[in-house]
Design a protein around this motif. Structure first.
Motif, PDB file in Angstrom:
ATOM      1  N   TRP A  54       0.918  -1.282  -0.004  1.00 10.19           N
ATOM      2  CA  TRP A  54      -0.047  -0.100  -0.069  1.00 10.19           C
ATOM      3  C   TRP A  54       1.003   1.307   0.070  1.00 10.19           C
ATOM      4  CZ3 TRP A  54      -4.835   0.444  -1.285  1.00 10.19           C
ATOM      5  CH2 TRP A  54      -5.642  -0.628  -1.007  1.00 10.19           C
ATOM      6  N   LEU A  55       1.981   1.178   0.554  1.00 15.47           N
ATOM      7  CA  LEU A  55       2.945   2.193   0.671  1.00 15.47           C
ATOM      8  C   LEU A  55       4.295   1.828   0.210  1.00 15.47           C
ATOM      9  CD1 LEU A  55       2.106   3.689   4.401  1.00 15.47           C
ATOM     10  CD2 LEU A  55       1.161   4.428   2.328  1.00 15.47           C
ATOM     11  N   ARG A  56       4.736   2.948  -0.700  1.00 15.80           N
ATOM     12  CA  ARG A  56       6.362   2.675  -0.871  1.00 15.80           C
ATOM     13  C   ARG A  56       7.149   3.950   0.168  1.00 15.80           C
ATOM     14  NH1 ARG A  56       4.345   6.228  -5.222  1.00 15.80           N
ATOM     15  NH2 ARG A  56       4.371   4.447  -6.698  1.00 15.80           N
ATOM     16  N   ARG A  57       8.323   3.495   0.362  1.00  4.70           N
ATOM     17  CA  ARG A  57       9.105   4.364   1.369  1.00  4.70           C
ATOM     18  C   ARG A  57      10.458   4.504   0.812  1.00  4.70           C
ATOM     19  NH1 ARG A  57       9.877   0.309   6.281  1.00  4.70           N
ATOM     20  NH2 ARG A  57      11.454  -1.249   5.298  1.00  4.70           N
ATOM     21  N   GLU A  58      11.021   5.554   1.167  1.00  3.10           N
ATOM     22  CA  GLU A  58      12.380   6.128   0.693  1.00  3.10           C
ATOM     23  C   GLU A  58      13.100   6.842   1.961  1.00  3.10           C
ATOM     24  OE1 GLU A  58      13.948   9.740  -2.068  1.00  3.10           O
ATOM     25  OE2 GLU A  58      12.662   8.301  -3.056  1.00  3.10           O
ATOM     26  N   LYS A  59      14.261   6.342   2.377  1.00  5.98           N
ATOM     27  CA  LYS A  59      15.054   6.778   3.122  1.00  5.98           C
ATOM     28  C   LYS A  59      15.350   8.199   2.972  1.00  5.98           C
ATOM     29  CE  LYS A  59      17.165   4.955   7.037  1.00  5.98           C
ATOM     30  NZ  LYS A  59      16.463   4.597   8.171  1.00  5.98           N
ATOM     31  N   ALA A  60      14.937   8.996   4.056  1.00  6.70           N
ATOM     32  CA  ALA A  60      15.309  10.429   4.225  1.00  6.70           C
ATOM     33  C   ALA A  60      16.405  10.733   5.392  1.00  6.70           C
ATOM     34  CB  ALA A  60      14.220  11.287   3.971  1.00  6.70           C
ATOM     35  N   GLY A  61      17.499  10.756   5.290  1.00  6.34           N
ATOM     36  CA  GLY A  61      18.425  10.876   6.671  1.00  6.34           C
ATOM     37  C   GLY A  61      18.199   9.759   7.515  1.00  6.34           C
ATOM     38  N   ARG A  62      17.705   9.818   8.459  1.00  8.33           N
ATOM     39  CA  ARG A  62      17.390   8.444   9.537  1.00  8.33           C
ATOM     40  C   ARG A  62      15.882   8.219   9.684  1.00  8.33           C
ATOM     41  NH1 ARG A  62      19.186  10.573  14.873  1.00  8.33           N
ATOM     42  NH2 ARG A  62      18.526   8.615  15.470  1.00  8.33           N
ATOM     43  N   ALA A  63      15.015   8.781   8.756  1.00  8.66           N
ATOM     44  CA  ALA A  63      13.653   8.422   8.768  1.00  8.66           C
ATOM     45  C   ALA A  63      13.120   8.106   7.281  1.00  8.66           C
ATOM     46  CB  ALA A  63      12.869   9.857   8.902  1.00  8.66           C
ATOM     47  N   TRP A  64      12.201   7.303   7.479  1.00  7.84           N
ATOM     48  CA  TRP A  64      11.493   6.900   6.160  1.00  7.84           C
ATOM     49  C   TRP A  64      10.525   7.930   5.753  1.00  7.84           C
ATOM     50  CZ3 TRP A  64      13.763   3.131   3.303  1.00  7.84           C
ATOM     51  CH2 TRP A  64      14.328   2.090   3.877  1.00  7.84           C
ATOM     52  N   LEU A  65      10.434   8.211   4.613  1.00  5.17           N
ATOM     53  CA  LEU A  65       9.330   8.862   3.850  1.00  5.17           C
ATOM     54  C   LEU A  65       8.398   7.944   3.350  1.00  5.17           C
ATOM     55  CD1 LEU A  65      11.138  12.019   2.113  1.00  5.17           C
ATOM     56  CD2 LEU A  65       9.432  11.924   4.106  1.00  5.17           C
ATOM     57  N   TYR A  66       7.008   7.810   3.545  1.00  7.00           N
ATOM     58  CA  TYR A  66       6.035   7.163   3.154  1.00  7.00           C
ATOM     59  C   TYR A  66       5.036   7.855   2.036  1.00  7.00           C
ATOM     60  CZ  TYR A  66       7.385   3.655   6.530  1.00  7.00           C
ATOM     61  OH  TYR A  66       8.283   2.706   7.394  1.00  7.00           O
ATOM     62  N   GLU A  67       4.670   7.210   1.050  1.00  4.69           N
ATOM     63  CA  GLU A  67       3.744   7.597   0.253  1.00  4.69           C
ATOM     64  C   GLU A  67       2.977   6.648  -0.436  1.00  4.69           C
ATOM     65  OE1 GLU A  67       4.967   9.617  -3.333  1.00  4.69           O
ATOM     66  OE2 GLU A  67       6.770   8.729  -3.315  1.00  4.69           O
ATOM     67  N   PRO A  68       1.593   6.663  -0.611  1.00  2.00           N
ATOM     68  CA  PRO A  68       0.445   5.797  -1.181  1.00  2.00           C
ATOM     69  C   PRO A  68       1.080   5.088  -2.630  1.00  2.00           C
ATOM     70  CG  PRO A  68      -0.642   7.597  -0.432  1.00  2.00           C
ATOM     71  CD  PRO A  68       0.882   8.046  -0.560  1.00  2.00           C
TER      72      PRO A  68
END
Length: 130
Positions: A54-68
């Motif tokens: 349902w979500l894709r994610r990409e690493k941004a620094g130490r956090a994940w960015l999630y998007e549908p």
């Protein structure tokens, strides 16, 4: 298609509305405006949504960015398709459905059917849209 759970739906609703990738922290902070939820709980559910596709994610620094991965409309259409598929008499189910929808929804359904058939002007008012 399985209906999203309560927290899954809350997460997806925010991401669909924001129309941009977001961190778990942003999602948690927004949910916490209305009710308390732990960061780790949202992180776990976001990871589950990612594993379910349902979500894709990409690493941004130490956090994940999630998007549908899918739109809200695709999700809704899947639920409607599954509900119709559960019926033993699809024409009767469709008839019962159109008997109870509003005039606005009836017009939208008519426009969608025209567009799916490839009619030139799918807008019932003849306006052609904007």
């Amino acid at each position: 298609m399985r209906r999203l759970g309560e927290l899954e739906a809350e997460i997806m609703d925010r991401l669909w509305a924001w129309q941009r990738p977001a961190t778990v922290r942003e999602i948690v902070d927004d949910i916490n405006r209305g009710r308390r939820v732990a960061y780790t709980t949202v992180m776990t559910v976001a990871d589950i949504l990612h594993r379910k596709g349902w979500l894709r994610r990409e690493k941004a620094g130490r956090a994940w960015l999630y998007e549908p991965v899918r739109s809200r409309e695709e999700y809704t259409a899947g639920l409607m398709r599954d509900a119709l598929g559960d019926s033993q008499d699809r024409p009767a189910a469709l008839l019962r459905f159109v008997e109870v929808i509003s005039d606005e929804d009836m017009d939208a359904l008519d426009a969608a059917l025209r567009a799916a058939r490839g009619d030139q002007d799918p807008h019932p008012d003849g306006g052609g849209g904007a």
